[in-house]
Design a protein around this motif. Structure first.
Motif, PDB file in Angstrom:
ATOM      1  N   LEU A 110      -6.530 -60.041  16.941  1.00  0.00           N
ATOM      2  CA  LEU A 110      -4.971 -59.542  16.218  1.00  0.00           C
ATOM      3  C   LEU A 110      -4.427 -61.062  15.525  1.00  0.00           C
ATOM      4  O   LEU A 110      -3.913 -60.749  14.471  1.00  0.00           O
ATOM      5  N   GLY A 111      -4.689 -62.080  16.204  1.00  0.00           N
ATOM      6  CA  GLY A 111      -4.126 -63.244  15.482  1.00  0.00           C
ATOM      7  C   GLY A 111      -4.986 -63.458  13.969  1.00  0.00           C
ATOM      8  O   GLY A 111      -4.421 -63.725  13.073  1.00  0.00           O
ATOM      9  N   GLY A 112      -6.309 -63.083  13.970  1.00  0.00           N
ATOM     10  CA  GLY A 112      -7.017 -63.273  12.851  1.00  0.00           C
ATOM     11  C   GLY A 112      -6.420 -62.204  11.637  1.00  0.00           C
ATOM     12  O   GLY A 112      -6.400 -62.583  10.594  1.00  0.00           O
ATOM     13  N   ALA A 113      -6.022 -61.099  12.330  1.00  0.00           N
ATOM     14  CA  ALA A 113      -5.536 -60.055  11.322  1.00  0.00           C
ATOM     15  C   ALA A 113      -4.238 -60.285  10.790  1.00  0.00           C
ATOM     16  O   ALA A 113      -4.248 -60.095   9.505  1.00  0.00           O
ATOM     17  N   GLY A 114      -3.643 -60.997  11.756  1.00  0.00           N
ATOM     18  CA  GLY A 114      -2.293 -61.385  11.265  1.00  0.00           C
ATOM     19  C   GLY A 114      -2.324 -62.448  10.040  1.00  0.00           C
ATOM     20  O   GLY A 114      -1.621 -62.619   9.195  1.00  0.00           O
ATOM     21  N   ALA A 115      -3.379 -63.449  10.185  1.00  0.00           N
ATOM     22  CA  ALA A 115      -3.748 -64.679   9.363  1.00  0.00           C
ATOM     23  C   ALA A 115      -4.030 -64.054   7.959  1.00  0.00           C
ATOM     24  O   ALA A 115      -3.317 -64.605   6.986  1.00  0.00           O
ATOM     25  N   PHE A 116      -4.658 -63.034   7.832  1.00  0.00           N
ATOM     26  CA  PHE A 116      -5.027 -62.368   6.807  1.00  0.00           C
ATOM     27  C   PHE A 116      -4.111 -61.800   5.926  1.00  0.00           C
ATOM     28  O   PHE A 116      -3.788 -62.007   4.920  1.00  0.00           O
ATOM     29  N   LEU A 117      -3.293 -60.890   6.864  1.00  0.00           N
ATOM     30  CA  LEU A 117      -2.174 -60.352   6.244  1.00  0.00           C
ATOM     31  C   LEU A 117      -1.117 -61.533   5.606  1.00  0.00           C
ATOM     32  O   LEU A 117      -0.602 -61.129   4.726  1.00  0.00           O
ATOM     33  N   LEU A 118      -1.113 -62.443   6.367  1.00  0.00           N
ATOM     34  CA  LEU A 118       0.131 -63.732   5.769  1.00  0.00           C
ATOM     35  C   LEU A 118      -0.492 -64.264   4.587  1.00  0.00           C
ATOM     36  O   LEU A 118       0.316 -64.279   3.673  1.00  0.00           O
ATOM     37  N   LEU A 119      -1.672 -64.336   4.564  1.00  0.00           N
ATOM     38  CA  LEU A 119      -2.574 -64.773   3.080  1.00  0.00           C
ATOM     39  C   LEU A 119      -2.155 -63.856   1.939  1.00  0.00           C
ATOM     40  O   LEU A 119      -2.062 -64.315   0.974  1.00  0.00           O
ATOM     41  N   LYS A 154       0.383 -61.774   1.886  1.00  0.00           N
ATOM     42  CA  LYS A 154       1.545 -62.051   1.563  1.00  0.00           C
ATOM     43  C   LYS A 154       2.007 -63.227   0.840  1.00  0.00           C
ATOM     44  O   LYS A 154       2.849 -62.913  -0.291  1.00  0.00           O
ATOM     45  N   LEU A 155       1.321 -64.269   0.966  1.00  0.00           N
ATOM     46  CA  LEU A 155       1.450 -65.393   0.363  1.00  0.00           C
ATOM     47  C   LEU A 155       0.895 -65.325  -1.218  1.00  0.00           C
ATOM     48  O   LEU A 155       1.002 -66.182  -2.020  1.00  0.00           O
ATOM     49  N   GLY A 156       0.061 -64.265  -1.342  1.00  0.00           N
ATOM     50  CA  GLY A 156      -0.560 -64.029  -2.692  1.00  0.00           C
ATOM     51  C   GLY A 156      -1.925 -64.737  -2.734  1.00  0.00           C
ATOM     52  O   GLY A 156      -2.586 -64.876  -3.872  1.00  0.00           O
ATOM     53  N   VAL A 157      -2.435 -65.272  -1.747  1.00  0.00           N
ATOM     54  CA  VAL A 157      -3.899 -65.972  -1.898  1.00  0.00           C
ATOM     55  C   VAL A 157      -4.867 -64.737  -2.059  1.00  0.00           C
ATOM     56  O   VAL A 157      -5.883 -64.939  -2.778  1.00  0.00           O
ATOM     57  N   TYR A 158      -4.772 -63.664  -1.550  1.00  0.00           N
ATOM     58  CA  TYR A 158      -5.787 -62.666  -1.721  1.00  0.00           C
ATOM     59  C   TYR A 158      -4.843 -61.314  -1.830  1.00  0.00           C
ATOM     60  O   TYR A 158      -3.833 -61.183  -1.578  1.00  0.00           O
ATOM     61  N   ASP A 177      -2.595 -51.772   2.945  1.00  0.00           N
ATOM     62  CA  ASP A 177      -4.034 -52.013   2.818  1.00  0.00           C
ATOM     63  C   ASP A 177      -4.679 -52.071   4.183  1.00  0.00           C
ATOM     64  O   ASP A 177      -5.663 -51.402   4.693  1.00  0.00           O
ATOM     65  N   ALA A 178      -3.927 -52.905   5.115  1.00  0.00           N
ATOM     66  CA  ALA A 178      -4.376 -52.974   6.422  1.00  0.00           C
ATOM     67  C   ALA A 178      -4.261 -51.694   7.196  1.00  0.00           C
ATOM     68  O   ALA A 178      -5.004 -51.298   8.023  1.00  0.00           O
ATOM     69  N   ALA A 179      -3.159 -50.725   7.101  1.00  0.00           N
ATOM     70  CA  ALA A 179      -2.963 -49.534   7.881  1.00  0.00           C
ATOM     71  C   ALA A 179      -4.022 -48.505   7.215  1.00  0.00           C
ATOM     72  O   ALA A 179      -4.574 -47.898   8.407  1.00  0.00           O
ATOM     73  N   ARG A 180      -4.508 -48.533   5.811  1.00  0.00           N
ATOM     74  CA  ARG A 180      -5.899 -47.767   5.440  1.00  0.00           C
ATOM     75  C   ARG A 180      -6.971 -48.149   6.324  1.00  0.00           C
ATOM     76  O   ARG A 180      -7.965 -47.318   6.359  1.00  0.00           O
ATOM     77  N   ALA A 181      -7.039 -49.625   6.595  1.00  0.00           N
ATOM     78  CA  ALA A 181      -8.373 -49.864   6.870  1.00  0.00           C
ATOM     79  C   ALA A 181      -8.489 -49.539   8.411  1.00  0.00           C
ATOM     80  O   ALA A 181      -9.808 -49.442   8.818  1.00  0.00           O
ATOM     81  N   VAL A 182      -7.373 -49.137   9.110  1.00  0.00           N
ATOM     82  CA  VAL A 182      -7.869 -48.703  10.448  1.00  0.00           C
ATOM     83  C   VAL A 182      -8.402 -47.409  10.769  1.00  0.00           C
ATOM     84  O   VAL A 182      -7.740 -46.524  10.066  1.00  0.00           O
ATOM     85  N   ASP A 183      -9.290 -47.288  11.505  1.00  0.00           N
ATOM     86  CA  ASP A 183     -10.039 -45.846  11.592  1.00  0.00           C
ATOM     87  C   ASP A 183      -9.442 -45.134  12.947  1.00  0.00           C
ATOM     88  O   ASP A 183      -9.721 -45.479  13.903  1.00  0.00           O
ATOM     89  N   PHE A 184      -8.174 -44.409  12.531  1.00  0.00           N
ATOM     90  CA  PHE A 184      -7.616 -44.076  13.968  1.00  0.00           C
ATOM     91  C   PHE A 184      -8.314 -42.778  14.506  1.00  0.00           C
ATOM     92  O   PHE A 184      -8.222 -42.711  15.574  1.00  0.00           O
TER      93      PHE A 184
END
Length: 439
Positions: free
Chosen positions: A27-36, A38-42, A48-55
């Motif tokens: 979960l921390g790794g997921a948060g790190a990529f979401l932060l990146l 948000k900062l415009g790195v990626y 996008d994250a919500a669509r990636a989750v296979d509910f």
């Protein structure tokens, strides 16, 4: 891409180092990529994250966990084990039959749950005959781990494969006019059964077991069978064009599993005139695994958007060349070796998009169908866990049960069974897959 790869490797190592906190690390790794993002790195947003989750996968897993809990509570597994053991002549047959039962159950039920069902019977037989229960429970554990790859609902890795590729329950049996992975797993199981029979060849003490366990409720067994039947039926439903019906279609397997689980829990509450069964069913869910998968879906989507998956596919393609057999052998061998020491859930989750990418690069860039490589990945990752005591959750669970019963489990005790069992199953299972799909 270097930053994304470094972060992924860091979080993956942390998941291996502190396994009790794996879901939170992921979960921390997921948060790190979401932060990146948000900062415009990626280019990676919360949407996008919500669509990636296979509910659908998460609902399917949670529903199966609850139904399996009710199945165990009904005492049907113990009854089945006693019925089988009552008709065998000696210990070697008893161990082989218990292993077969564990394998059959684990094709439809989580591997750890299977060990918890069958292990008490193995312990009772060993104590009655004054035998060491260590090899008996190891045989049960490795057999349950092997058969998890046979069906869509047999193991977390199978559910991941189904969710990623869109495979349905029936595809594991027959797909595109060819035998599915089920038949290769069963051929591997027959080969490994021969290994078990040989390992226990000197255990010829007669077995006398009375059928004493009374099944308290037949409905959980019916619900488990109905779940399998409805999953098969759901695979034939036509896909709607859009709207709410399409959303329900994408969640159909999860809704089937969760709906029957809730029905079983509600019925248990009605029978007991209390909400206690519902609370017990929800407590029985493996929230760590569910959170781990939720986080991995997001983490791996972030890694993919950073270009790491494409780079990994290029690396595999460079190593294997353009020859499908070379890629297949590389995937199976690497999966067996790595899964002997690391958890196969994050490994399979990470490798599925890599396999998809490398298959697209084959045939001079024209691409080839990836099903053979998906099945090879699943076979190696599932069976490879039987090489070592820490390679699969079922093995860890069996060893934990033995230690709680004051039994000492040495690594060599496990390797004596795990190594020949795994080699026989992998050689026959992977070999038959190539005959079915590679030629």
């Amino acid at each position: 891409m270097t930053l994304a790869l470094s972060l992924f490797v860091l979080f993956y190592i942390l998941m291996l180092a502190v396994q009790q906190y794996r879901p939170w690390v992921a979960l921390g790794g997921a948060g790190a990529f979401l932060l990146l993002g948000k900062l415009g790195v990626y280019d990676f947003t919360l949407a996008d994250a919500a669509r990636a989750v296979d509910f659908n996968v998460l609902l399917m897993m949670a529903g199966m966990m609850g139904t399996v809990f009710l199945f165990i509570q009904s005492k049907m597994p113990a009854r089945l084990a006693e019925e089988l053991i009552a008709h065998v002549p000696d210990v070697r047959w008893a161990v082989s039959v218990l292993a077969l039962l564990a394998g059959f159950i684990s094709a439809f039920v989580d591997n750890v749950a299977t060990v918890l069902m069958v292990a008490p019977v193995g312990l009772a037989i060993a104590r009655r005959l004054k035998l060491s229960p260590v090899p008996v429970l190891i045989a049960i554990a490795v057999s349950s781990n092997l058969q998890g790859a046979a069906t869509l609902v047999g193991d977390t890795t199978s559910i991941l494969l189904g969710g990623f590729t869109g495979m349905n329950f029936f595809d594991f049996f027959w797909m595109e006019g060819r035998p599915g992975i089920f038949w290769s797993v069963e051929l591997g199981a027959l080969a490994s059964l021969g290994v078990l029979f040989w390992l226990f060849r000197d255990q010829r003490q007669p077995v006398h077991v009375a059928v004493e366990t009374e099944v308290e409720d037949d409905v959980p067994t019916a619900l488990l069978l109905l779940t399998v039947g409805l999953l098969i039926a759901a695979s034939f439903l036509p896909e709607p064009s859009g709207g709410v019906l399409h959303l329900l279609y994408t969640l159909r397997s999860g809704l089937v599993c969760m709906g029957l689980c809730l029905f079983g829990a509600a019925r248990a509450c009605w029978r007991s005139r209390s909400l206690k069964p519902l609370a017990e069913t929800f407590r029985a869910l493996d929230y760590d695994t569910l959170l781990l998968l939720f986080s991995l879906f997001i983490l791996l989507e972030g890694v993919s958007r950073a270009g790491v998956i494409d780079a990994a596919a290029q690396l595999f393609h460079s190593a294997a060349g353009d020859e499908p057999l070379h890629l297949y052998l590389l995937l199976v061998a690497a999966s067996v070796g790595l899964s002997a020491f690391i958890d196969n859930i994050p490994y399979v989750a990470a490798m599925l998009p890599v396999v998809q990418g490398v298959a697209a690069l084959m045939n001079g860039g024209a691409g080839i169908e990836p099903e053979l490589f998906y099945f090879g990945l699943l076979t190696g990752a599932t069976l490879g866990g039987n090489l070592t005591p820490i390679g699969a959750s079922a093995n860890i669970a069996a060893i934990g049960i033995l230690r709680k019963n004051s039994e000492t489990v040495r690594t060599r005790d496990f390797l004596r069974i795990g190594v020949p069992f795994t080699l026989a199953a992998v050689l026959v299972g992977a070999g038959s897959l190539w005959l079915f799909w590679g030629i």
